[in-house]
Motif scaffolding. Structure first.
Motif, short mmCIF file in Angstrom:
data_model
loop_
_atom_site.label_atom_id
_atom_site.label_comp_id
_atom_site.label_asym_id
_atom_site.label_seq_id
_atom_site.Cartn_x
_atom_site.Cartn_y
_atom_site.Cartn_z
N UNK A 99 0.83 -1.20 0.00
CA UNK A 99 0.00 0.00 0.00
C UNK A 99 0.87 1.26 0.00
N UNK A 100 1.95 1.25 0.79
CA UNK A 100 2.83 2.41 0.86
C UNK A 100 3.52 2.66 -0.48
N UNK A 101 3.83 1.60 -1.21
CA UNK A 101 4.42 1.78 -2.53
C UNK A 101 3.49 2.52 -3.47
N UNK A 102 2.21 2.15 -3.45
CA UNK A 102 1.23 2.85 -4.28
C UNK A 102 1.02 4.28 -3.80
N UNK A 103 0.99 4.47 -2.47
CA UNK A 103 0.81 5.81 -1.92
C UNK A 103 1.97 6.72 -2.32
N UNK A 104 3.19 6.17 -2.30
CA UNK A 104 4.36 6.97 -2.69
C UNK A 104 4.28 7.38 -4.15
N UNK A 105 3.88 6.44 -5.03
CA UNK A 105 3.81 6.78 -6.46
C UNK A 105 2.80 7.89 -6.70
N UNK A 106 1.59 7.70 -6.18
CA UNK A 106 0.55 8.70 -6.37
C UNK A 106 0.89 10.01 -5.65
N UNK A 107 1.49 9.90 -4.46
CA UNK A 107 1.83 11.11 -3.73
C UNK A 107 2.81 11.99 -4.48
N UNK A 108 3.84 11.37 -5.05
CA UNK A 108 4.83 12.15 -5.78
C UNK A 108 4.26 12.68 -7.10
N UNK A 109 3.51 11.84 -7.79
CA UNK A 109 2.93 12.28 -9.07
C UNK A 109 1.98 13.45 -8.87
#
Length: 214
Positions: free
Chosen positions: A192-202
């Motif tokens: 979940x954190x991996x997806x959150x990081x991708x969307x957060x940065x984008x």
């Protein structure tokens, strides 16, 4: 300053923002006596710390936020009590790049205190990603999460696909809130954190380059 200079400065600013740690507000949604929400949040934070330094967490425990239930009319001014409570939480929500909501499931839904926080803040969630850590019963709080996804969509937030679901808190969690099936749950949290990081940065880069709605 030329148009080219302005575009270049904007791109440099976006890259700088993209390199900074993601500011993640972790919202503990339960205020019930005897709750396990804070223990679950502490387990999640310890698990997230092992992922790396790319996150900066701010825990917002709703048991410590005294938002009244009575709201002013649309566009109205909050009363002194509400204004004092909002000063303690609103800037923290606005500063966040992403959110993780730790929620139980009460009667097939999520806590009223959590809905109250969402309703008091119609804009702070916009164009930011939201991840979930849920717990409760055989369903692991997933019905609460599905309802929250609808609410966050209305608030122009982006919910990440994968979530962390802790089943049967009376048997699946230890007294300290640590999942007994720690390896599986930790793997779900990291995913979940991996997806959150991708969307957060984008989305942070997108907000820096072009304000939402412009």
């Amino acid at each position: 300053m030329s148009v080219t200079d302005s575009v270049t400065d904007s791109a440099i600013g976006a890259r700088a923002a993209g390199d900074a740690p993601l500011r993640v507000a972790v919202i503990v949604g339960s205020v019930r006596e005897g709750r396990q929400g804070r223990a679950v949040a502490d387990w999640f934070l310890a698990t997230a710390a092992a992922v790396g330094p790319e996150f900066a967490f701010d825990v917002i425990d709703l048991a410590e936020v005294d938002l009244p239930l009575v709201m002013p009319g649309w566009g109205g001014t909050p009363g002194p009590e509400a204004a004092a409570a909002l000063r303690g939480v609103s800037p923290r929500l606005a500063a966040a790049d992403a959110f993780v909501v730790v929620t139980p499931e009460y009667n097939h839904s999520f806590p009223a205190a959590l809905k109250n926080l969402l309703d008091w803040h119609p804009r702070e969630w916009q164009t930011k990603p939201v991840g979930f850590v849920s717990y409760g019963g055989l369903g692991g709080g997933l019905r609460a999460v599905e309802q929250l996804r609808q609410v966050f969509a209305e608030l122009h937030a982006v919910t990440v696909r994968d979530s962390v679901s802790l089943h049967g808190p009376w048997s699946g969690l230890g007294e300290d809130g640590t999942p007994r099936d720690a390896e599986v749950c930790a793997g779900a949290a990291k995913g979940m954190l991996g997806q959150l990081a991708w969307w957060g940065r984008a989305l942070r880069t997108a907000r820096a380059e072009r304000p939402y709605g412009a």
